[in-house]
Design a protein around this motif. Structure first.
Motif, PDB file in Angstrom:
ATOM      1  N   ARG A 200       0.832  -1.203   0.000  1.00 29.35           N
ATOM      2  CA  ARG A 200       0.000   0.000   0.000  1.00 29.35           C
ATOM      3  C   ARG A 200       0.868   1.256   0.000  1.00 29.35           C
ATOM      4  O   ARG A 200       0.410   2.322  -0.390  1.00 29.35           O
ATOM      5  CB  ARG A 200      -0.915   0.002   1.231  1.00 29.35           C
ATOM      6  CG  ARG A 200      -2.005  -1.055   1.172  1.00 29.35           C
ATOM      7  CD  ARG A 200      -2.826  -1.051   2.450  1.00 29.35           C
ATOM      8  NE  ARG A 200      -3.436   0.240   2.705  1.00 29.35           N
ATOM      9  CZ  ARG A 200      -4.563   0.673   2.157  1.00 29.35           C
ATOM     10  NH1 ARG A 200      -5.217  -0.101   1.304  1.00 29.35           N
ATOM     11  NH2 ARG A 200      -5.063   1.856   2.461  1.00 29.35           N
ATOM     12  N   ILE A 201       2.109   1.141   0.478  1.00 26.38           N
ATOM     13  CA  ILE A 201       3.041   2.264   0.479  1.00 26.38           C
ATOM     14  C   ILE A 201       4.370   1.781  -0.106  1.00 26.38           C
ATOM     15  O   ILE A 201       4.850   0.703   0.257  1.00 26.38           O
ATOM     16  CB  ILE A 201       3.274   2.809   1.902  1.00 26.38           C
ATOM     17  CG1 ILE A 201       1.953   3.206   2.559  1.00 26.38           C
ATOM     18  CG2 ILE A 201       4.213   4.016   1.866  1.00 26.38           C
ATOM     19  CD1 ILE A 201       2.105   3.625   4.016  1.00 26.38           C
ATOM     20  N   VAL A 202       4.959   2.562  -0.991  1.00 27.22           N
ATOM     21  CA  VAL A 202       6.255   2.242  -1.585  1.00 27.22           C
ATOM     22  C   VAL A 202       7.165   3.462  -1.464  1.00 27.22           C
ATOM     23  O   VAL A 202       6.750   4.580  -1.774  1.00 27.22           O
ATOM     24  CB  VAL A 202       6.117   1.849  -3.079  1.00 27.22           C
ATOM     25  CG1 VAL A 202       7.497   1.668  -3.713  1.00 27.22           C
ATOM     26  CG2 VAL A 202       5.293   0.582  -3.233  1.00 27.22           C
ATOM     27  N   VAL A 203       8.377   3.233  -0.994  1.00 30.33           N
ATOM     28  CA  VAL A 203       9.402   4.275  -0.986  1.00 30.33           C
ATOM     29  C   VAL A 203      10.481   3.835  -1.962  1.00 30.33           C
ATOM     30  O   VAL A 203      11.070   2.764  -1.790  1.00 30.33           O
ATOM     31  CB  VAL A 203      10.007   4.487   0.413  1.00 30.33           C
ATOM     32  CG1 VAL A 203      11.020   5.635   0.387  1.00 30.33           C
ATOM     33  CG2 VAL A 203       8.912   4.777   1.437  1.00 30.33           C
ATOM     34  N   ALA A 204      10.729   4.629  -3.002  1.00 25.64           N
ATOM     35  CA  ALA A 204      11.653   4.233  -4.062  1.00 25.64           C
ATOM     36  C   ALA A 204      12.812   5.213  -4.185  1.00 25.64           C
ATOM     37  O   ALA A 204      12.634   6.420  -4.035  1.00 25.64           O
ATOM     38  CB  ALA A 204      10.918   4.130  -5.394  1.00 25.64           C
ATOM     39  N   GLY A 205      13.991   4.664  -4.447  1.00 24.03           N
ATOM     40  CA  GLY A 205      15.176   5.491  -4.651  1.00 24.03           C
ATOM     41  C   GLY A 205      15.740   5.331  -6.045  1.00 24.03           C
ATOM     42  O   GLY A 205      15.564   4.284  -6.676  1.00 24.03           O
ATOM     43  N   GLY A 206      16.398   6.370  -6.507  1.00 24.21           N
ATOM     44  CA  GLY A 206      16.976   6.325  -7.843  1.00 24.21           C
ATOM     45  C   GLY A 206      18.430   6.719  -7.856  1.00 24.21           C
ATOM     46  O   GLY A 206      19.155   6.538  -6.872  1.00 24.21           O
ATOM     47  N   ARG A 207      18.860   7.289  -8.966  1.00 27.97           N
ATOM     48  CA  ARG A 207      20.255   7.666  -9.135  1.00 27.97           C
ATOM     49  C   ARG A 207      20.717   8.630  -8.042  1.00 27.97           C
ATOM     50  O   ARG A 207      21.878   8.644  -7.638  1.00 27.97           O
ATOM     51  CB  ARG A 207      20.454   8.306 -10.516  1.00 27.97           C
ATOM     52  CG  ARG A 207      21.906   8.376 -10.963  1.00 27.97           C
ATOM     53  CD  ARG A 207      22.019   9.162 -12.265  1.00 27.97           C
ATOM     54  NE  ARG A 207      21.175   8.613 -13.313  1.00 27.97           N
ATOM     55  CZ  ARG A 207      21.550   7.639 -14.133  1.00 27.97           C
ATOM     56  NH1 ARG A 207      22.756   7.090 -14.003  1.00 27.97           N
ATOM     57  NH2 ARG A 207      20.732   7.197 -15.082  1.00 27.97           N
ATOM     58  N   GLY A 208      19.776   9.411  -7.507  1.00 28.94           N
ATOM     59  CA  GLY A 208      20.131  10.409  -6.503  1.00 28.94           C
ATOM     60  C   GLY A 208      20.591   9.846  -5.175  1.00 28.94           C
ATOM     61  O   GLY A 208      21.193  10.573  -4.374  1.00 28.94           O
ATOM     62  N   ALA A 225       6.469   0.131   4.722  1.00 28.46           N
ATOM     63  CA  ALA A 225       6.367   0.171   3.264  1.00 28.46           C
ATOM     64  C   ALA A 225       7.346  -0.781   2.591  1.00 28.46           C
ATOM     65  O   ALA A 225       8.274  -1.300   3.213  1.00 28.46           O
ATOM     66  CB  ALA A 225       6.629   1.596   2.771  1.00 28.46           C
ATOM     67  N   ALA A 226       7.130  -0.987   1.287  1.00 27.16           N
ATOM     68  CA  ALA A 226       8.066  -1.737   0.465  1.00 27.16           C
ATOM     69  C   ALA A 226       9.101  -0.767  -0.108  1.00 27.16           C
ATOM     70  O   ALA A 226       8.857   0.435  -0.207  1.00 27.16           O
ATOM     71  CB  ALA A 226       7.337  -2.443  -0.670  1.00 27.16           C
ATOM     72  N   VAL A 227      10.253  -1.308  -0.479  1.00 23.82           N
ATOM     73  CA  VAL A 227      11.320  -0.504  -1.071  1.00 23.82           C
ATOM     74  C   VAL A 227      11.380  -0.775  -2.573  1.00 23.82           C
ATOM     75  O   VAL A 227      11.431  -1.927  -3.009  1.00 23.82           O
ATOM     76  CB  VAL A 227      12.687  -0.818  -0.432  1.00 23.82           C
ATOM     77  CG1 VAL A 227      13.817  -0.115  -1.184  1.00 23.82           C
ATOM     78  CG2 VAL A 227      12.691  -0.375   1.024  1.00 23.82           C
ATOM     79  N   SER A 259       8.897   9.013  -4.123  1.00 17.87           N
ATOM     80  CA  SER A 259      10.011   8.930  -5.063  1.00 17.87           C
ATOM     81  C   SER A 259      11.152   9.806  -4.560  1.00 17.87           C
ATOM     82  O   SER A 259      10.977  11.005  -4.373  1.00 17.87           O
ATOM     83  CB  SER A 259       9.538   9.410  -6.442  1.00 17.87           C
ATOM     84  OG  SER A 259      10.631   9.616  -7.317  1.00 17.87           O
ATOM     85  N   ALA A 260      12.307   9.203  -4.341  1.00 15.16           N
ATOM     86  CA  ALA A 260      13.453   9.941  -3.801  1.00 15.16           C
ATOM     87  C   ALA A 260      14.641   9.844  -4.746  1.00 15.16           C
ATOM     88  O   ALA A 260      15.147   8.751  -5.002  1.00 15.16           O
ATOM     89  CB  ALA A 260      13.835   9.395  -2.424  1.00 15.16           C
TER      90      ALA A 260
END
Length: 317
Positions: A200-208, A225-227, A259-260
């Motif tokens: 129900r909640i997702v925290v996602a990371g990218g190139r940053g 949350a899921a990653v 989105s981070a």
């Protein structure tokens, strides 16, 4: 009354949320039957009945998982014939979509993927063009096959529990379907976090994140949350490819997507644009992610995320 068949692949000891969603949709369409692959215990059979299933089909062979999806499609075709179903519902997973395609060929059925809602008359609402639009489609064939995205509906039990009848479906032998055998599997270590596709909640990371997923994981754990991650982050080896969200990764539809350090390129949007609320954290004010975000924070994720994590922990006591 219309007949609906729901395919549940390896339900385990308890039904997943995505399975309960499929059963909820099925009840709105007609009389519900379930085609199960894998062990079936009394608790799961009872859960099917509590969610409206009147019939449970099982394959005559217990080794469908020893092959790729061909035998599962053949089994499901037999279950459609036995049940008289006019609608088949599957999860919108990689396997689910391939099984749906093979089933469509076997039955001459219309196949609709990426479904986010189904009307009582069978009209499907689906997300298209990287989630930029929602369209409607309805199969004109005798049988329609739909793959439904997780988190599309709120699971609800049936008004009255049923006592499902359990029947066996013969799985025809096919040299082509069983041509490739799976010789080994390795279980993914449990992380304690929810499954990415169903969260129900997702925290996602990218190139940053620059190789450091610590702030992302700490915020995710604080929220339960899921990653997730962008392709750039997984390709760099900062996190496993099973965490990738996007056009070539997993598609998610959580209530909240954070989105981070992700730019928000079209490939990433394809995997998360149907989230109910999107929060973006990025140092670049011109980042495309802000075009689709409901809330945007222009700032350094290494400062923003720890502050959010600390505040959430305070509020949780």
């Amino acid at each position: 009354m219309a007949k609906v068949l729901v395919f549940i692949d390896n339900p385990g000891q308890a039904l997943k949320k995505s399975s309960l969603e499929l059963l909820t949709i099925a009840r709105s369409l007609g009389d519900t039957a379930v085609a199960v692959n894998g062990p079936l215990n009394d608790d799961v059979a009872g859960a099917f009945g509590a969610n409206g299933a009147t019939t449970i089909f099982r394959p005559s062979s217990d080794d469908l998982d020893a092959y790729l999806v061909g035998p599962k499609a053949a089994y499901l075709a037999g279950a459609v014939a036995a049940s008289g179903a006019t609608t088949v519902l599957l999860e919108n997973s990689f396997d689910g979509k391939e099984i749906a395609a093979r089933l469509g060929i076997k039955l001459g059925a219309g196949v609709i993927t990426d479904v986010v809602a189904v009307d009582p008359d069978g009209t499907a609402h689906k997300s298209v063009l990287a989630g930029s639009y929602t369209t409607t489609a309805k199969a004109t064939t005798a049988v329609s096959v739909l793959t439904v995205k997780p988190n599309s509906v709120t699971p609800e039990p049936a008004a009255a529990a049923a006592s499902p009848e359990v029947l066996t479906v013969e799985v025809p032998e096919s040299a082509s379907a069983g041509a490739a055998r799976i010789t080994g599997r390795k279980d993914k270590p449990a992380s304690g976090r929810p499954d990415l596709a169903e969260a129900r909640i997702v925290v996602a990371g990218g190139r940053g994140v620059d190789g450091d997923f610590g702030p992302v994981e700490e915020l995710a754990d604080a929220l339960g949350a899921a990653v997730g991650a962008s392709r750039a982050a997984t390709d760099a080896g900062w996190i496993g490819h099973d965490a990738q969200v996007g056009q070539t990764g997993k598609t998610v539809s959580p209530q909240l997507y954070i989105s981070a350090g992700i730019s928000g390129a079209i490939q990433q949007k394809a995997g998360m644009q149907t989230a109910k609320v999107i929060v973006a954290v990025n140092k670049d004010a011109e980042s495309p992610v802000f075009e689709i975000a409901d809330f945007g924070i222009i700032g350094d994720l290494f400062q923003v995320l720890p502050q959010a994590t600390e505040e959430i922990k305070k509020r949780k006591g």
